[in-house]
Design a protein around this motif. Structure first.
Motif, PDB file in Angstrom:
ATOM      1  N   GLU A  70      44.308  24.154  17.066  1.00  0.00           N
ATOM      2  CA  GLU A  70      42.994  24.446  16.583  1.00  0.00           C
ATOM      3  C   GLU A  70      43.585  25.060  15.236  1.00  0.00           C
ATOM      4  O   GLU A  70      44.707  25.632  15.069  1.00  0.00           O
ATOM      5  N   VAL A  71      42.547  25.000  14.088  1.00  0.00           N
ATOM      6  CA  VAL A  71      42.645  25.587  13.070  1.00  0.00           C
ATOM      7  C   VAL A  71      41.360  26.638  12.922  1.00  0.00           C
ATOM      8  O   VAL A  71      40.384  26.258  13.519  1.00  0.00           O
ATOM      9  N   ALA A  72      41.867  27.754  12.097  1.00  0.00           N
ATOM     10  CA  ALA A  72      40.500  28.426  11.648  1.00  0.00           C
ATOM     11  C   ALA A  72      40.337  28.426  10.361  1.00  0.00           C
ATOM     12  O   ALA A  72      41.212  28.311   9.283  1.00  0.00           O
ATOM     13  N   ARG A  73      38.725  28.185  10.179  1.00  0.00           N
ATOM     14  CA  ARG A  73      38.597  28.040   8.689  1.00  0.00           C
ATOM     15  C   ARG A  73      38.143  29.257   8.141  1.00  0.00           C
ATOM     16  O   ARG A  73      37.322  30.017   8.652  1.00  0.00           O
ATOM     17  N   VAL A  74      38.371  29.500   6.978  1.00  0.00           N
ATOM     18  CA  VAL A  74      37.981  30.710   6.265  1.00  0.00           C
ATOM     19  C   VAL A  74      37.346  30.040   4.786  1.00  0.00           C
ATOM     20  O   VAL A  74      37.654  29.375   4.139  1.00  0.00           O
ATOM     21  N   VAL A  75      36.065  30.728   4.392  1.00  0.00           N
ATOM     22  CA  VAL A  75      35.089  30.362   3.299  1.00  0.00           C
ATOM     23  C   VAL A  75      35.184  31.501   2.683  1.00  0.00           C
ATOM     24  O   VAL A  75      34.741  32.630   2.934  1.00  0.00           O
ATOM     25  N   VAL A  76      35.823  31.564   1.343  1.00  0.00           N
ATOM     26  CA  VAL A  76      35.739  32.496   0.197  1.00  0.00           C
ATOM     27  C   VAL A  76      34.972  32.184  -0.993  1.00  0.00           C
ATOM     28  O   VAL A  76      35.172  31.113  -1.537  1.00  0.00           O
ATOM     29  N   ARG A  77      34.016  33.020  -1.355  1.00  0.00           N
ATOM     30  CA  ARG A  77      33.287  32.788  -2.557  1.00  0.00           C
ATOM     31  C   ARG A  77      33.425  33.819  -3.444  1.00  0.00           C
ATOM     32  O   ARG A  77      33.411  34.993  -2.976  1.00  0.00           O
ATOM     33  N   ARG A  78      33.752  33.503  -4.770  1.00  0.00           N
ATOM     34  CA  ARG A  78      34.137  34.463  -5.685  1.00  0.00           C
ATOM     35  C   ARG A  78      33.202  34.183  -6.982  1.00  0.00           C
ATOM     36  O   ARG A  78      32.899  33.087  -7.490  1.00  0.00           O
ATOM     37  N   GLN A  79      32.648  35.105  -7.355  1.00  0.00           N
ATOM     38  CA  GLN A  79      32.009  35.490  -8.810  1.00  0.00           C
ATOM     39  C   GLN A  79      32.371  36.364  -9.421  1.00  0.00           C
ATOM     40  O   GLN A  79      32.787  37.775  -9.129  1.00  0.00           O
ATOM     41  N   LEU A  80      32.890  35.837 -10.676  1.00  0.00           N
ATOM     42  CA  LEU A  80      33.542  36.799 -11.629  1.00  0.00           C
ATOM     43  C   LEU A  80      33.175  36.701 -12.989  1.00  0.00           C
ATOM     44  O   LEU A  80      32.689  35.647 -13.374  1.00  0.00           O
ATOM     45  N   VAL A  81      33.137  37.899 -13.517  1.00  0.00           N
ATOM     46  CA  VAL A  81      33.061  37.907 -15.147  1.00  0.00           C
ATOM     47  C   VAL A  81      34.289  38.143 -15.864  1.00  0.00           C
ATOM     48  O   VAL A  81      34.860  39.250 -15.461  1.00  0.00           O
ATOM     49  N   LEU A  82      35.124  37.247 -16.521  1.00  0.00           N
ATOM     50  CA  LEU A  82      35.944  37.438 -17.285  1.00  0.00           C
ATOM     51  C   LEU A  82      35.961  37.557 -18.491  1.00  0.00           C
ATOM     52  O   LEU A  82      35.283  36.666 -19.258  1.00  0.00           O
ATOM     53  N   LEU A  83      36.600  38.582 -19.376  1.00  0.00           N
ATOM     54  CA  LEU A  83      36.395  38.589 -20.725  1.00  0.00           C
ATOM     55  C   LEU A  83      37.583  38.126 -21.402  1.00  0.00           C
ATOM     56  O   LEU A  83      38.842  38.401 -21.029  1.00  0.00           O
ATOM     57  N   TYR A  84      37.442  37.196 -22.310  1.00  0.00           N
ATOM     58  CA  TYR A  84      38.685  36.587 -22.746  1.00  0.00           C
ATOM     59  C   TYR A  84      38.882  37.145 -24.017  1.00  0.00           C
ATOM     60  O   TYR A  84      37.684  36.849 -25.044  1.00  0.00           O
ATOM     61  N   ALA A  85      39.920  37.543 -24.814  1.00  0.00           N
ATOM     62  CA  ALA A  85      40.198  37.841 -26.060  1.00  0.00           C
ATOM     63  C   ALA A  85      40.635  36.672 -27.074  1.00  0.00           C
ATOM     64  O   ALA A  85      41.770  36.242 -26.765  1.00  0.00           O
ATOM     65  N   LYS A 121      44.514  37.130 -23.466  1.00  0.00           N
ATOM     66  CA  LYS A 121      44.383  37.676 -22.119  1.00  0.00           C
ATOM     67  C   LYS A 121      43.101  37.849 -21.638  1.00  0.00           C
ATOM     68  O   LYS A 121      42.084  37.823 -22.347  1.00  0.00           O
ATOM     69  N   LEU A 122      43.122  38.109 -20.341  1.00  0.00           N
ATOM     70  CA  LEU A 122      41.874  38.219 -19.760  1.00  0.00           C
ATOM     71  C   LEU A 122      41.556  39.517 -19.063  1.00  0.00           C
ATOM     72  O   LEU A 122      42.510  40.372 -18.784  1.00  0.00           O
ATOM     73  N   VAL A 123      40.309  40.136 -18.875  1.00  0.00           N
ATOM     74  CA  VAL A 123      39.863  41.251 -18.263  1.00  0.00           C
ATOM     75  C   VAL A 123      38.906  40.986 -17.537  1.00  0.00           C
ATOM     76  O   VAL A 123      37.638  40.596 -17.528  1.00  0.00           O
ATOM     77  N   PRO A 124      39.029  41.269 -16.009  1.00  0.00           N
ATOM     78  CA  PRO A 124      37.937  41.417 -15.005  1.00  0.00           C
ATOM     79  C   PRO A 124      36.957  42.234 -15.038  1.00  0.00           C
ATOM     80  O   PRO A 124      36.942  43.406 -14.848  1.00  0.00           O
ATOM     81  N   ALA A 125      35.872  42.067 -15.869  1.00  0.00           N
ATOM     82  CA  ALA A 125      34.774  42.886 -16.097  1.00  0.00           C
ATOM     83  C   ALA A 125      33.954  43.239 -14.772  1.00  0.00           C
ATOM     84  O   ALA A 125      33.362  44.315 -14.736  1.00  0.00           O
ATOM     85  N   ASP A 126      33.890  42.095 -13.953  1.00  0.00           N
ATOM     86  CA  ASP A 126      32.798  42.118 -12.737  1.00  0.00           C
ATOM     87  C   ASP A 126      33.526  41.131 -12.054  1.00  0.00           C
ATOM     88  O   ASP A 126      34.000  40.090 -12.095  1.00  0.00           O
ATOM     89  N   TYR A 127      33.600  41.655 -10.508  1.00  0.00           N
ATOM     90  CA  TYR A 127      34.205  40.489  -9.539  1.00  0.00           C
ATOM     91  C   TYR A 127      33.460  40.863  -8.342  1.00  0.00           C
ATOM     92  O   TYR A 127      33.438  42.079  -7.946  1.00  0.00           O
ATOM     93  N   ARG A 128      33.028  39.847  -7.452  1.00  0.00           N
ATOM     94  CA  ARG A 128      32.350  39.901  -5.999  1.00  0.00           C
ATOM     95  C   ARG A 128      32.893  39.035  -5.120  1.00  0.00           C
ATOM     96  O   ARG A 128      33.080  37.947  -5.701  1.00  0.00           O
TER      97      ARG A 128
END
Length: 328
Positions: A240-255, A266-273
């Motif tokens: 058997e395998v166990a399945r994981v589902v990961v959804r990511r919503q990010l706001v990244l600021l790029y300079a 470089k990047l700055v993670p302004a928001d992440y869920r």
């Protein structure tokens, strides 16, 4: 489709010495017996039986397992996936694999930021997502050095996330908020069991030379127990395998260009869920902990039940965000 009714070789449709009509009737009887046998075996398996034998005339010998006799594609949806088909029954089986390019939008100039710099920002955002969620060493519990290196060292977010990785814990130091890692002493990704789908958009940031990147990606992982502790599958000879589902919503600021306190490129993670489907949110040690089928059946799962593949709505703000997947 009646897989077990297929002849094993050309010419099995007629018994030696039979007339065509008699051979036809014999073949029909055998097909009927085989269909009944398949239905009976499936019913027994769903009731928790762990060994199945198919004994219809012309079928496998008594010591051949049910799993070998019936293609896993035809297994009931209730049966967990195995290492043979780690994404069986999942819509993610047609998504991009971890070895393919992460889907990114076409770049265009934004305000004073030229197209080339926008393209670089999107590429860096994609690299961060890959380094944090698809890097083989990171998935096996390794330190996400490449992902951290893409973050601006002058911003406090980088130091904070590094501290979370070193000392994970509740309520606000859970590294799974941004990184997907599994305990190498317990789990390893199954071969061919990783998929990703998502979208990215961009706009001008709040500061000159700043790009705001919105990323919404869903990652699917099929995992097996680390050898020699294989998890028995629903039929003999399967794992058997166990399945994981990961959804990511990010706001990244790029300079796109540097300024006091900001590092160019470089990047700055302004928001992440994040929304984790099939994860024990009660354990916060820096790793994602999936349930295998028997564990899930016995566990008390207080989190909301959702379809983990539904990305039509934004992830609700608030941490942690765990769910009981309606399917994986």
């Amino acid at each position: 489709m009646d897989f077990l009714a297929r002849p094993r070789a050309e010419g099995q449709g007629r018994d030696e010495g039979q007339e065509p009509e008699a051979a036809f009737q014999t073949h029909r009887r055998r097909r009927r017996i085989r269909r009944l046998s398949v239905g009976a075996v499936a019913a027994l398996a769903l009731a928790g039986v762990t060994a199945w034998l198919v004994t219809a005339p012309g079928e496998p010998p008594a010591d051949e397992s049910y799993a070998a006799a019936l293609d896993e594609q035809a297994w009931p949806d209730e049966w967990p996936a195995t290492t043979s088909l780690p994404l069986r029954g999942s819509p993610a089986r047609t998504w991009a694999t971890e070895s393919e390019e992460l889907p990114l939008p076409a770049a265009t100039a934004v305000g004073s930021i030229p197209k080339e710099r926008v393209s670089e920002g999107l590429r860096r955002a994609g690299e961060f997502l890959v380094a944090a969620n698809l890097d083989p060493e990171v998935l096996r519990g390794g330190w996400p050095a490449e992902a951290i290196d893409l973050l601006d060292p002058q911003q406090p977010d980088r130091a904070e996330l590094t501290q979370h990785l070193r000392e994970p814990g509740l309520p606000d130091a859970d590294p799974t908020e941004l990184f997907t890692r599994f305990d190498p002493a317990e789990l390893t990704p199954a071969r061919g069991g990783i998929r990703v789908r998502g979208r990215m958009s961009f706009e001008a940031g709040g500061n000159p030379g700043q790009l705001r990147i919105h990323a919404d990606y869903t990652f699917v992982y099929a995992l097996r127990r680390v050898a020699p502790h294989a998890e028995p599958g629903p039929a003999p000879g399967t794992e058997e395998v166990a399945r994981v589902v990961v959804r990511r919503q990010l706001v990244l600021l790029y300079a796109a260009s540097g300024s006091p306190g900001v590092t160019a490129g470089k990047l700055v993670p302004a928001d992440y869920r994040r929304q984790l489907g099939n994860h024990d949110c009660g354990t916060v040690d820096g790793f994602v902990h999936p349930y295998f089928s028997k564990e899930a059946a016995a566990a008390d799962l207080p989190w909301p039940r959702v379809d983990p593949y539904d990305d039509s709505k934004d992830i609700a703000d608030g941490r942690p965000s765990c769910t009981v997947p309606s399917r994986t």
